[in-house]
Design an enzyme around this catalytic site. Structure first.
Site, PDB file in Angstrom:
ATOM      1  N   HIS A 306      -1.429  -6.373  -9.470  1.00  9.73           N
ATOM      2  CA  HIS A 306      -1.430  -5.003 -10.185  1.00  9.73           C
ATOM      3  C   HIS A 306      -1.393  -5.026 -11.721  1.00  9.73           C
ATOM      4  O   HIS A 306      -0.815  -5.633 -12.191  1.00  9.73           O
ATOM      5  CB  HIS A 306      -0.559  -3.824  -9.636  1.00  9.73           C
ATOM      6  CG  HIS A 306      -0.888  -2.571  -9.858  1.00  9.73           C
ATOM      7  ND1 HIS A 306      -0.683  -1.928 -11.029  1.00  9.73           N
ATOM      8  CD2 HIS A 306      -1.626  -1.639  -9.080  1.00  9.73           C
ATOM      9  CE1 HIS A 306      -0.895  -0.629 -10.926  1.00  9.73           C
ATOM     10  NE2 HIS A 306      -1.716  -0.340  -9.808  1.00  9.73           N
ATOM     11  N   ASP A 363      -3.892  -1.112  -2.636  1.00  9.46           N
ATOM     12  CA  ASP A 363      -5.518  -0.972  -2.164  1.00  9.46           C
ATOM     13  C   ASP A 363      -5.698  -1.989  -1.037  1.00  9.46           C
ATOM     14  O   ASP A 363      -6.592  -1.772  -0.263  1.00  9.46           O
ATOM     15  CB  ASP A 363      -6.132  -1.444  -3.474  1.00  9.46           C
ATOM     16  CG  ASP A 363      -6.059  -0.364  -4.684  1.00  9.46           C
ATOM     17  OD1 ASP A 363      -6.134   0.709  -4.555  1.00  9.46           O
ATOM     18  OD2 ASP A 363      -5.618  -0.990  -5.782  1.00  9.46           O
TER      19      ASP A 363
END
Length: 429
Positions: A306, A363
């Site tokens: 991330h 995600d």
């Protein structure tokens, strides 16, 4: 006097105050930099620029910490509901019983859209992207409520907030139904927020539709963990548009378009596309792990690591368990999901990924949950938008109430041609 930062330019020294947030983060205030020095800062992507002060969301990337109004995301995902979390983000505190009953009642009673809005869907092509439709219809709501767009009227804002949260699932479900050529259903006000949305998505007039409790719970948790995430691209878009004193419908519509981009809300879609690529390439996950390790190979593992979280994404830890529950119930024989589980197992045990802190992120898990629940890929960013809506509203509302309110107006470094004279067309070579 508190801490300051000194800047020396052309022999003169300037001092700027250091600001400290409630959780310890620091910034130096350069709001007078241009007027005092004639200089501006240059920060592509605004990676080192604080655009506002906010009381809504705090995240700490090194520690993997995410707080909504001071409440850890882990507690909210376990104990709260999406509507209660929405209230928290928008109004600053968890509601008491009377406050929540008032809020949820109005959300439920505003779930229908004007009948004329249905005609909008007839004007779109046969198979439009649901994200484009959702944003267009949200923006068009301003034409139906033109007498209630005053951004300084608390009552009008409250009604608009209720309408947006209530109608968003209906608008989103209709965008999907349009792409399938199916009838546009009415909401069912006897159901909770996520159950109603699932029924509008997957139910038909031909037969009864029973909402699976696990599916409704999974979607509610996913909406909670996506509800806000500080000053990301779409949130900054909502604030920038709102800084012109533009109405909430238009500001949210702009945020939806910003979220649509593959570098933002489209990341979980990219996960499924990656899984499909691996499947089409023979399904050898170890082969693709090696490709991901090779800096010369263009293949990249999507859904790992991330930009902000340098340790782990706390949201991914929440939905990892949920993902496995959903897969066990809905996706046991889906090849893409089997590939996802193999990748997860390799990544969480492989020294290369552990050293680089490439943990499966939100995600990765949200993509495989949506896939297991039979949501089409094109609906993934729309689901993200439904979840993010309360955060956008809270950020827009905070901006309008800010005593230091200013229209957003970033500066630039001009690198084009210097001043030059106009040459008539017939004299140009």
């Amino acid at each position: 006097m508190g801490e300051t930062v000194k800047l020396t330019y052309q022999g003169k020294t300037y001092e700027f105050p250091v600001l400290e947030g409630s959780c310890g983060e620091k910034a130096f205030d350069i709001s007078t930099l241009l007027s005092e020095t004639g200089l501006i800062t240059f920060d592509p992507g605004f990676l080192s620029t604080g655009s506002c002060e906010s009381k809504i969301t705090y995240l700490e990337g090194e520690k993997g910490e995410l707080l909504y109004r001071g409440f850890p995301i882990e507690q909210l995902a376990e104990k709260s509901t999406f509507l209660e979390t929405a209230y928290l983000l928008i109004y600053g505190n968890l509601p008491n019983k009377a406050e929540f009953e008032y809020f949820s009642h109005h959300i439920t009673r505003h779930s229908m859209v004007h009948e004329s809005i249905k005609k909008f869907y007839d004007g779109f092509p046969n198979n439009p992207h649901p994200m484009a439709v959702t944003s267009a219809v949200v923006g068009a709501l301003a034409t139906f409520y033109e007498n209630q767009l005053n951004v300084r009227d608390e009552r009008e804002i409250e009604i608009t907030i209720h309408r947006l949260i209530a109608k968003m699932p209906t608008i989103a479900a209709y965008s999907y139904k349009k792409s399938k050529g199916q009838a546009l259903p009415y909401p069912d006000n006897s159901l909770d927020y996520t159950s109603n949305f699932l029924k509008m998505m997957f139910g038909t007039p031909c037969e009864p539709y029973e909402v699976d409790p696990l599916a409704a719970k999974a979607l509610d948790v996913l909406f909670i963990i996506h509800a806000d995430h500080e000053q990301n691209c779409s949130t900054s878009t909502v604030r920038l548009v709102g800084s012109s004193m533009c109405n909430l419908y238009a500001s949210i519509s702009a945020g939806i378009y910003a979220l649509w981009g593959p570098l933002h809300g489209g990341a979980n879609q990219a996960v499924i596309e990656m899984l499909q690529e691996i499947h089409d390439g023979g399904g050898d996950t170890k082969k693709y792990i090696e490709k991901a390790r090779d800096p010369e190979d263009p293949f990249r593992l999507m859904g790992f690591g991330h930009r902000v979280y340098k340790n782990f994404d706390p949201r991914s830890k929440i939905i990892k368990k949920l993902a496995h529950e959903v897969l066990n119930k809905f996706g046991t024989k889906e090849p893409l999901l089997e590939i996802a589980l193999e990748l997860e197992d390799i990544a969480i045990n492989d020294e290369y990924f552990l050293q680089k802190k490439l943990y499966p992120n939100v995600d990765f898990y949200s993509g495989i949950i949506y896939k297991a629940m039979n949501f089409p890929i094109t609906m993934f960013p729309v689901l993200f938008a439904i979840g993010r809506l309360p955060g956008w509203i809270a950020q827009w509302k905070e901006l309008q109430e800010d005593k230091k309110f200013k229209i957003g107006r970033p500066r630039q470094i001009y690198i084009g041609e210097p001043q030059r004279d106009y040459i008539p067309l017939e004299e140009r070579k």
